[in-house]
Design a protein around this motif. Sequence first.
Motif, short mmCIF file in Angstrom:
data_model
loop_
_atom_site.label_atom_id
_atom_site.label_comp_id
_atom_site.label_asym_id
_atom_site.label_seq_id
_atom_site.Cartn_x
_atom_site.Cartn_y
_atom_site.Cartn_z
N ALA A 156 29.59 45.47 37.82
CA ALA A 156 29.29 46.52 36.84
C ALA A 156 30.03 47.82 37.18
N LEU A 157 30.09 48.16 38.45
CA LEU A 157 30.56 49.51 38.82
C LEU A 157 32.02 49.55 39.28
N LEU A 158 32.58 48.41 39.69
CA LEU A 158 33.91 48.46 40.32
C LEU A 158 34.93 47.52 39.68
N SER A 159 34.56 46.86 38.56
CA SER A 159 35.57 46.00 37.91
C SER A 159 36.60 46.89 37.23
N HIS A 160 37.78 46.31 36.97
CA HIS A 160 38.90 47.12 36.48
C HIS A 160 39.65 46.33 35.39
N PRO A 161 40.12 47.03 34.34
CA PRO A 161 40.78 46.30 33.24
C PRO A 161 42.14 45.70 33.61
N GLN A 162 42.78 46.21 34.67
CA GLN A 162 44.12 45.68 35.01
C GLN A 162 44.24 45.16 36.44
N GLU A 163 43.16 45.31 37.23
CA GLU A 163 43.32 45.04 38.66
C GLU A 163 42.26 44.07 39.16
N ALA A 164 42.67 42.98 39.82
CA ALA A 164 41.72 42.08 40.49
C ALA A 164 41.42 42.68 41.86
N LEU A 305 38.65 46.97 48.39
CA LEU A 305 37.84 48.19 48.50
C LEU A 305 36.77 47.95 49.57
N LEU A 306 36.81 48.74 50.63
CA LEU A 306 35.85 48.56 51.73
C LEU A 306 34.61 49.41 51.55
N CYS A 307 33.48 48.91 52.05
CA CYS A 307 32.26 49.70 52.10
C CYS A 307 31.45 49.26 53.30
N GLY A 308 30.34 49.95 53.55
CA GLY A 308 29.51 49.65 54.73
C GLY A 308 30.06 50.40 55.94
N GLY A 309 29.23 50.42 57.01
CA GLY A 309 29.57 51.20 58.20
C GLY A 309 30.91 50.82 58.81
N GLY A 310 31.29 49.53 58.71
CA GLY A 310 32.55 49.09 59.29
C GLY A 310 33.76 49.73 58.65
N SER A 311 33.59 50.28 57.43
CA SER A 311 34.73 50.95 56.79
C SER A 311 35.08 52.25 57.50
N ARG A 312 34.17 52.70 58.38
CA ARG A 312 34.45 53.91 59.19
C ARG A 312 35.14 53.58 60.50
N ASN A 313 35.24 52.28 60.79
CA ASN A 313 35.91 51.84 62.02
C ASN A 313 37.42 51.82 61.73
N LEU A 314 38.11 52.87 62.17
CA LEU A 314 39.51 53.05 61.78
C LEU A 314 40.41 51.95 62.33
N TYR A 315 40.07 51.46 63.53
CA TYR A 315 40.87 50.38 64.12
C TYR A 315 40.72 49.10 63.30
N LEU A 316 39.48 48.78 62.96
CA LEU A 316 39.20 47.59 62.14
C LEU A 316 39.93 47.69 60.79
N ASP A 333 34.85 54.85 48.34
CA ASP A 333 34.80 56.31 48.10
C ASP A 333 36.01 56.74 47.28
N GLU A 334 37.14 56.07 47.57
CA GLU A 334 38.38 56.48 46.92
C GLU A 334 38.42 56.13 45.44
N VAL A 335 37.49 55.28 44.98
CA VAL A 335 37.39 55.03 43.54
C VAL A 335 36.06 55.56 43.00
N GLY A 336 35.43 56.45 43.77
CA GLY A 336 34.28 57.19 43.26
C GLY A 336 32.90 56.59 43.52
N LEU A 337 32.82 55.57 44.41
CA LEU A 337 31.49 55.01 44.71
C LEU A 337 31.27 55.08 46.22
N SER A 338 30.16 55.69 46.62
CA SER A 338 29.90 55.93 48.04
C SER A 338 29.91 54.63 48.86
N ALA A 339 30.80 54.60 49.87
CA ALA A 339 30.89 53.41 50.75
C ALA A 339 29.65 53.33 51.64
N ASP A 340 29.06 54.46 51.96
CA ASP A 340 27.87 54.47 52.83
C ASP A 340 26.62 54.02 52.09
N PHE A 341 26.52 54.37 50.81
CA PHE A 341 25.25 54.16 50.11
C PHE A 341 25.31 53.10 49.00
#
Length: 385
Positions: A156-164, A305-316, A333-341
């Motif tokens: 619902a929140l992250l689908s895109h008309p041109q991008e899989a 698109l990454l989310c969750g605490g592991g998205s803050r692990n820069l090495y990962l 976050d970069e497409v407007g939806l909080s990765a943390d929440f």
Amino acid sequence: MTLVIGLISGTSVDGIDAALVDISGTDLDIKIELVAGATYPYPADLRERILAVCAGAAISMAQLAELDDAIACTFAQAAQNIQIGHENPTLIGSHGQTVYHKPPSQPITPIGYSLQLGRGESIANQTGITTVSNFRVADIAAGGHGAPLVPRIDAALLSHPQEARCIQNIGGIGNVAYIPVRRDNWLEKIRAWDTGPGNSLLDLAVEHLTNGTKTYDENGSWAASGTPCSPLVEHWLSQDYFYLPPPKSTGRELFGVDYLHQCLQDAQAYQLSPADLLATLTELTVASIVHSYRTFLPQMPQRVLLCGGGSRNLYLKRRLQVLLEPVPVVTTDEVGLSADFKEAIAFAVLAYWRFMGTPGNLPTATGARQEVLLGQIHSPLVVSA
Ligand SMILES: Nc1ncnc2c1ncn2[C@@H]1O[C@H](COP(=O)(O)OP(=O)(O)OP(=O)(O)O)[C@@H](O)[C@H]1O
Ligand SMILES: CC(=O)N[C@H]1[C@@H]2OC[C@@H](O2)[C@@H](O)[C@@H]1O[C@H](C)C(=O)O
């Protein structure tokens, strides 16, 4: 717009993520605005008791009841804190705390089992707000895994008309939702599954290496100072779970303390430094994600698109980018939806959908026979003013 609180504590058992969300729409057309988000850490003793139960410790029924209510109290407190300074919310969607998850397994146990503590009726009575909880059971009754449930919200929140896109959550456990370009029968083409360990083994290793003084590798800096041991990663990748076709789900029952102990034993032969061990465990998370995309997706996504605490692990995140080259890896976050929440937002949406009469599961993600309404509704004895 309806103001809803979403609450979840995930498999990291680090604390309760709470989101206060304004929601409109009815189904996949929903619009959301995150009004507030906060994480409320568990008291240390409660966290220890939960982790012990997750690791298989035996407790009495009285202790189980006490634990269930202690978790419900902490969740209710989180709901009360997040709404301070805002209008009264209409609804709470509370995932609770998973303490046991057993996927269905044909033909012996065709119905899975998943137990989330922190009962909704207690949260409803403490907050005075109608609370929806126990989201996984209806999907399981329909033959599904009861997980992952977030993919319908991702759609619902992250689908895109041109991008899989692949939406990759890296919590204690990792899970992916592959969302094809939003056209024609795109909903039926969504695929989702638990990819395996996220941060669970890393966190346990950090606790082990620091005698419990640290619980995670901040930004992945410790692992970044080491080198992954490729033969060990290859060996660990031969684990059956990584070859099981989706739908599939897992938890700390598999990727928990016993698994780490086996990893530590395997690592002895290579005389790895602590940094090398963490780099190697990080590589297992990354390689298992990429392996699962290459094995089970109809095609590689155009973006991850990454989310969750592991998205803050820069090495990962860097290693994932290297292994997925040329697919860009960014955070939600970069497409407007909080990765943390995002997960907390998802359970607010699921509670809202429950009242809208909109199903919350995606059979292609969970393996359920059909779409079903998710969650049990608990009305408070006394409604909040
Ligand atoms: N700055 C950071 N650097 C590295 N890792 C981090 C950082 N912040 C959080 N983490 C990792 O993220 C974990 C928490 O992630 P999250 O809250 O998404 O997990 P969860 O929701 O409990 O798990 P799941 O999604 O499996 O249910 C921490 O235990 C830690 O390992
Ligand atoms: C049983 C359970 O709690 N599963 C979690 C866990 O944490 C990540 C992954 O494994 C996922 O399948 C699920 O959570 C998210 C919120 C989901 O249902 O989509």
